[in-house]
Each structure stands twice: as structure tokens, then as C-alpha cells.
Design an enzyme around this catalytic site. Sequence first.
Site, PDB file in Angstrom:
ATOM      1  N   ARG A  17      48.612  52.031 -44.278  1.00  0.00           N
ATOM      2  CA  ARG A  17      49.368  51.157 -43.368  1.00  0.00           C
ATOM      3  C   ARG A  17      50.616  51.808 -42.791  1.00  0.00           C
ATOM      4  O   ARG A  17      51.228  51.288 -41.863  1.00  0.00           O
ATOM      5  CB  ARG A  17      49.730  49.845 -44.083  1.00  0.00           C
ATOM      6  CG  ARG A  17      48.569  48.867 -44.152  1.00  0.00           C
ATOM      7  CD  ARG A  17      48.919  47.658 -44.977  1.00  0.00           C
ATOM      8  NE  ARG A  17      48.981  47.988 -46.404  1.00  0.00           N
ATOM      9  CZ  ARG A  17      49.506  47.194 -47.338  1.00  0.00           C
ATOM     10  NH1 ARG A  17      50.024  46.036 -46.988  1.00  0.00           N
ATOM     11  NH2 ARG A  17      49.510  47.559 -48.603  1.00  0.00           N
ATOM     12  N   LYS A  24      52.555  58.583 -48.069  1.00  0.00           N
ATOM     13  CA  LYS A  24      53.512  57.463 -48.063  1.00  0.00           C
ATOM     14  C   LYS A  24      54.786  57.741 -48.863  1.00  0.00           C
ATOM     15  O   LYS A  24      55.891  57.538 -48.363  1.00  0.00           O
ATOM     16  CB  LYS A  24      52.848  56.194 -48.589  1.00  0.00           C
ATOM     17  CG  LYS A  24      53.840  55.043 -48.729  1.00  0.00           C
ATOM     18  CD  LYS A  24      53.208  53.704 -48.743  1.00  0.00           C
ATOM     19  CE  LYS A  24      52.824  53.261 -50.124  1.00  0.00           C
ATOM     20  NZ  LYS A  24      52.381  51.857 -50.131  1.00  0.00           N
ATOM     21  N   GLY A  82      42.516  51.077 -59.386  1.00  0.00           N
ATOM     22  CA  GLY A  82      43.464  50.046 -59.790  1.00  0.00           C
ATOM     23  C   GLY A  82      44.632  50.604 -60.599  1.00  0.00           C
ATOM     24  O   GLY A  82      44.612  51.744 -61.055  1.00  0.00           O
ATOM     25  N   THR A  83      45.666  49.759 -60.741  1.00  0.00           N
ATOM     26  CA  THR A  83      46.908  50.233 -61.364  1.00  0.00           C
ATOM     27  C   THR A  83      46.743  50.560 -62.852  1.00  0.00           C
ATOM     28  O   THR A  83      47.382  51.491 -63.356  1.00  0.00           O
ATOM     29  CB  THR A  83      48.036  49.194 -61.162  1.00  0.00           C
ATOM     30  OG1 THR A  83      47.523  47.874 -61.412  1.00  0.00           O
ATOM     31  CG2 THR A  83      48.569  49.227 -59.747  1.00  0.00           C
ATOM     32  N   ASP A 107      56.379  53.736 -54.381  1.00  0.00           N
ATOM     33  CA  ASP A 107      56.777  53.255 -53.058  1.00  0.00           C
ATOM     34  C   ASP A 107      57.828  52.146 -53.147  1.00  0.00           C
ATOM     35  O   ASP A 107      57.999  51.363 -52.226  1.00  0.00           O
ATOM     36  CB  ASP A 107      55.557  52.766 -52.274  1.00  0.00           C
ATOM     37  CG  ASP A 107      54.830  51.615 -52.958  1.00  0.00           C
ATOM     38  OD1 ASP A 107      55.278  51.178 -54.044  1.00  0.00           O
ATOM     39  OD2 ASP A 107      53.819  51.145 -52.405  1.00  0.00           O
ATOM     40  N   ASN A 362      95.044  77.923 -32.445  1.00  0.00           N
ATOM     41  CA  ASN A 362      94.776  76.829 -31.514  1.00  0.00           C
ATOM     42  C   ASN A 362      93.721  77.271 -30.512  1.00  0.00           C
ATOM     43  O   ASN A 362      93.885  78.277 -29.836  1.00  0.00           O
ATOM     44  CB  ASN A 362      96.071  76.445 -30.795  1.00  0.00           C
ATOM     45  CG  ASN A 362      95.914  75.133 -30.052  1.00  0.00           C
ATOM     46  OD1 ASN A 362      95.013  74.992 -29.221  1.00  0.00           O
ATOM     47  ND2 ASN A 362      96.766  74.175 -30.354  1.00  0.00           N
TER      48      ASN A 362
HETATM   49  C1  UD1 Z   1      50.837  45.371 -57.198  1.00  0.00           C
HETATM   50  C2  UD1 Z   1      50.691  44.394 -58.385  1.00  0.00           C
HETATM   51  C3  UD1 Z   1      51.238  43.028 -57.970  1.00  0.00           C
HETATM   52  C4  UD1 Z   1      52.688  43.176 -57.536  1.00  0.00           C
HETATM   53  C5  UD1 Z   1      52.814  44.222 -56.454  1.00  0.00           C
HETATM   54  C6  UD1 Z   1      54.291  44.525 -56.218  1.00  0.00           C
HETATM   55  C7  UD1 Z   1      48.716  45.054 -59.682  1.00  0.00           C
HETATM   56  C8  UD1 Z   1      47.292  44.774 -59.939  1.00  0.00           C
HETATM   57  N1  UD1 Z   1      49.297  44.289 -58.735  1.00  0.00           N
HETATM   58  O1  UD1 Z   1      50.027  44.893 -56.142  1.00  0.00           O
HETATM   59  O2  UD1 Z   1      51.153  42.137 -59.040  1.00  0.00           O
HETATM   60  O3  UD1 Z   1      53.176  41.934 -57.081  1.00  0.00           O
HETATM   61  O4  UD1 Z   1      52.195  45.466 -56.838  1.00  0.00           O
HETATM   62  O5  UD1 Z   1      54.461  45.371 -55.128  1.00  0.00           O
HETATM   63  O6  UD1 Z   1      49.291  45.927 -60.291  1.00  0.00           O
HETATM   64  N2  UD1 Z   1      48.137  52.799 -57.319  1.00  0.00           N
HETATM   65  C9  UD1 Z   1      47.573  53.941 -57.855  1.00  0.00           C
HETATM   66  N3  UD1 Z   1      46.250  53.938 -58.131  1.00  0.00           N
HETATM   67  C10 UD1 Z   1      45.467  52.865 -57.936  1.00  0.00           C
HETATM   68  C11 UD1 Z   1      46.041  51.701 -57.380  1.00  0.00           C
HETATM   69  C12 UD1 Z   1      47.386  51.706 -57.098  1.00  0.00           C
HETATM   70  O7  UD1 Z   1      48.264  54.933 -58.063  1.00  0.00           O
HETATM   71  O8  UD1 Z   1      44.272  52.951 -58.216  1.00  0.00           O
HETATM   72  C13 UD1 Z   1      49.567  52.799 -57.039  1.00  0.00           C
HETATM   73  C14 UD1 Z   1      49.884  52.683 -55.562  1.00  0.00           C
HETATM   74  O9  UD1 Z   1      50.075  53.966 -54.995  1.00  0.00           O
HETATM   75  C15 UD1 Z   1      51.201  51.909 -55.582  1.00  0.00           C
HETATM   76  C16 UD1 Z   1      51.086  51.057 -56.831  1.00  0.00           C
HETATM   77  O10 UD1 Z   1      50.112  51.672 -57.639  1.00  0.00           O
HETATM   78  O11 UD1 Z   1      52.310  52.772 -55.742  1.00  0.00           O
HETATM   79  C17 UD1 Z   1      50.714  49.607 -56.523  1.00  0.00           C
HETATM   80  O12 UD1 Z   1      49.482  49.553 -55.857  1.00  0.00           O
HETATM   81  P1  UD1 Z   1      49.236  48.552 -54.667  1.00  0.00           P
HETATM   82  O13 UD1 Z   1      47.849  48.716 -54.190  1.00  0.00           O
HETATM   83  O14 UD1 Z   1      50.325  48.636 -53.676  1.00  0.00           O
HETATM   84  O15 UD1 Z   1      49.314  47.157 -55.448  1.00  0.00           O
HETATM   85  P2  UD1 Z   1      49.652  45.754 -54.840  1.00  0.00           P
HETATM   86  O16 UD1 Z   1      48.414  45.151 -54.288  1.00  0.00           O
HETATM   87  O17 UD1 Z   1      50.829  45.854 -53.953  1.00  0.00           O
HETATM   88 MG    MG Z   2      51.886  47.447 -52.932  1.00  0.00          MG
END
Ligand code: UD1
Ligand code: MG
Length: 448
Positions: A17, A24, A82-83, A107, A362
Site C-alpha cells: 500500500r 516499507k 501471519g504474525t 512499521d 568581512n
Molecule cells: C496487526 C494485529 C492487530 C493489530 C494491528 C496493529 C495480528 C494478527 N493482528 O494487524 O491485532 O490491531 O496489527 O497495527 O497480529 N508481519 C510479518 N509476517 C507476517 C505477517 C505480518 O512479518 O507473516 C509483520 C508485518 O510486516 C507488520 C506486522 O507484522 O510489521 C503486522 O502485520 P500486519 O499485516 O500489518 O497486521 P495487521 O493486519 O495490521
Molecule cells: Mg498493520
Amino acid sequence: MARTCLTLILAAGEGTRMRSDLPKVLHPVAGLPMISHVIRASVGAASDAIGVVVGNSSDDVAEIATGESNSVEIHIQDKRLGTAHAVMSAKGALDRGYDDVLVLFGDAPLLRHETLTRMRDTLAAGANVAVLGFRTDRPDGYGRMVEEGGKLVRIREHFEASEEERRINLCNGGIMAIDGANALELVNSITNDNAKGEYYLTDIVEIAGNRGLEVIAMEASASELLGVNNQVELSEAEHIWQQRAREQAMLEGVSMSAPHTVFLHHDTELAQGVSIEPNAVFGAGVRVSAGAQIRAFSYLEGAEIGENTVVGPYARIRPGTVMEKGSKAGNFVEVKNAHVREGAKINHLSYVGDGDIGRNANIGAGTIFCNYDGTNKHKTVIGEGAFVGSNSSLIAPVTIGDGAYVASGSTVTDDVPDDAMGVARGRQVNKEGYAKAIRKRSQAEKGK
Ligand code: UD1
Ligand code: MG
């Protein structure tokens, strides 16, 4: 004994985005990549190790991150699942065993190290999981922190939340502190049984709660937890950062008559007693000492601005400039790679490039240091107490001696000895009555 701490910074997201070729987390806030802000906050919270989780082909991110601190190690998350999956990519680090594990997002650059320290204190006081939330009127998109009987029981991602849950305005900021003894096992228990088929780190709350572990919701301001996903949010982060930095500077004794128009760099150093007029912009590497006045519409970078100096209005101070005590670079003056010694003055409309200007010298209006011959740069040296008359061109390399004068309008190609006067221009000749005669002749021709 002090507790040990591993901080994991998740930064494997693609950041599509942003619509930018730059990864980013390398987008700058106050001239510093976002990832560096987050690493510095981690260092500020006394992390022993900092793991940055990046996706494939993130060499640039890895390079910037490792350059920030010797404690940084890079972990690769091949697939963005996922996170929680991202955290598991740093299993090697988690295996080493730390008392505290912090999980941050690459970020979210405005996070303060004090807040992380507060979270570590919460772990030290016996919590197993602490989640940092914020309150907002616009919770859309965030995970909601669901409390029951005053206890945080789960985090529900917006995507999966019920109507009722969506009305909750306490949002997950994404920052988590987990007690190291349980961290690996808890994160490992997370499944991808949800609408997106992702491993959500946020599920840790429910899992830990079900095991009778202590889960704590903490809060910080929404501005501190701002996450940057597009250029608009990047500008918001910049705005908040600038506001904070200006306030900090003013509280330390810097005066600003229109702070919202002053732009600082992450490394700008302003001493107590500096005054800054409207619309001053600081680029990288500027240090300003006490009593200096940065007047309106000046742009400074890479410069050392000494005590009681005056810069501007409308001055352009470029890298390599040193202005000693009491010196001045006035309106429409550009200075680059030059040492302006104590009390020297360049008051108007000049270009001073690659120079050394002696004490109390000067430099008259419109003086140009001709430092570039089309291939190389050359130096101009002006002696102590020398006086360069207005509209002079000094063709470098050239030296004007101590106490020497340069006559106005000179084009100086040769050195001027100490206490001598260099005159390098045509001598004036007045032709009596000439103007009148010309006028008469022209009028006669017009009348024909
Ligand atoms: C996440 C949270 C959400 C919170 C929000 C705050 C989870 C499931 N959700 O959602 O509860 O309100 O952040 O901003 O955690 N990332 C990875 N690998 C992955 C996925 C993500 O490194 O496989 C990193 C991304 O680069 C980013 C962070 O984790 O820095 C969060 O990922 P993002 O996809 O932005 O999560 P949100 O949907 O914003
Ligand atoms: Mg996010």
C-alpha cells in the site's frame, strides 16, 4: 540479577500500500528509516538481542538494521503466514532463553522506549503476557481487545469480529511482552484456524488465559502506536514525530516563535538558548550551540553552528560548514564546506564554497567564491580581519592575506599579501559632457 530481553521486530510485510519501490520499513521519518526508529527504541529498553524478521529479498532492510546495533540479527520468514508465524521464524533466538520477549512491528516508528520498559516491568511483576493497546474513535481494521470482568480475555481481529466486538474502541497496537519461560510454547500452540488462514500472534491472549497465566492489557496513546501502511500515514507519523521533537527542544530551552513551521531531523542537536524563527528546515547532521539565532526561511544541513551566531534570514547552510562563535551568514547567503571563524561576517547575497574565512573578516555583498573549475574544487582562504569588497569574485585556489583588502568588483585570480589591497578591475574613466552629447545626437536622429 537484571532480566535478559529478546526483542523481535516483525518486518516481513510487503507494504504494497505504500506504492513505492522502497521497502516499507525503510521509509524515513525525520530522515531515519522506520526500522531504525524501532531498533533504537528496543536498544533504549535494554534489549540484549534484537531479532528483525524480514521476508525474502530484503537485503537492504537487513543492511540498515544490522548497521543500527551489534545486537541485531536477521531472521527470514519465507512465507508470510501471519504474525505468530513471523515470531516462530526467530525460533533460534527464542531457543536461547530470555526472561522477557518483546514483539514489535517495524512499521510503528513512534513507539517510545519508556513504554517498552514499562512493559518489561509488568513482566517482572509477574505477568505472563502484556498487550499494549490504545483507544480510538476509528478502530476499523485493528484487532479489538475483548475484556471480561476487567480482564483481557482475547483479541479479535477486525475481520472476524462480531458487530458488538467491533464497537470496542480499545485496539491492539501490536506490541506484546511475553514472559520468556512460556513464550516459545505459547506461540507454538497458535493455529491458523481462522478466516484468513493465518497464524495470529494475537491468539496468544486466549491461549495463555485458558492456561491460567496472567494476561495484562496496557495502554499507550494512539499516536505512539500509529502504524504506517501508506504514504498518508507516513506523513502522519512525520507530523507526530516533528511535534514531539519540537516540544522536547522547547522544553530544553530552545525558543521557536512558530514551532509548527520548523522541521527537524532525527539527529538535530539544539542547545539551550537557541532561537529559531519561522520556516527553518534542518537536514541531516546539524548541531547548533547556545545563543545562536536561526532566522526565518533558512535551510541547514551538515553544519556546526557556533555560539551566538546568526544564520539567515534566507540562508542556505550546506554540509561541511563550521560557523564559529559570533559569526554570521545573512540573507541569501549560501555556505558549503567552509570554516567561518570567530566573528567573521558574510552578510548578504554571497556564495562561500570550500573556504576558510579568518577571524573577524568581512565578506561584502555579492561575493562569489569561484571554487569549481568544471572538474575540480579549489579552496579560498581569507585571512584574519580581511575585507572583501562587494561584488568580488575570488577564483580559487586563492588566498587573501591577514588584514588585506579586496576592492569592490574585483575578479581576484592571484593571492593578495597580508595588509595589501588587491584591485582587480578596470580603472574608472569619466568623459566630461559625453552623456549630454550622445543624448543630443539621438534626439536629432529621432526628429528626422
Ligand atoms: C496487526 C494485529 C492487530 C493489530 C494491528 C496493529 C495480528 C494478527 N493482528 O494487524 O491485532 O490491531 O496489527 O497495527 O497480529 N508481519 C510479518 N509476517 C507476517 C505477517 C505480518 O512479518 O507473516 C509483520 C508485518 O510486516 C507488520 C506486522 O507484522 O510489521 C503486522 O502485520 P500486519 O499485516 O500489518 O497486521 P495487521 O493486519 O495490521
Ligand atoms: Mg498493520
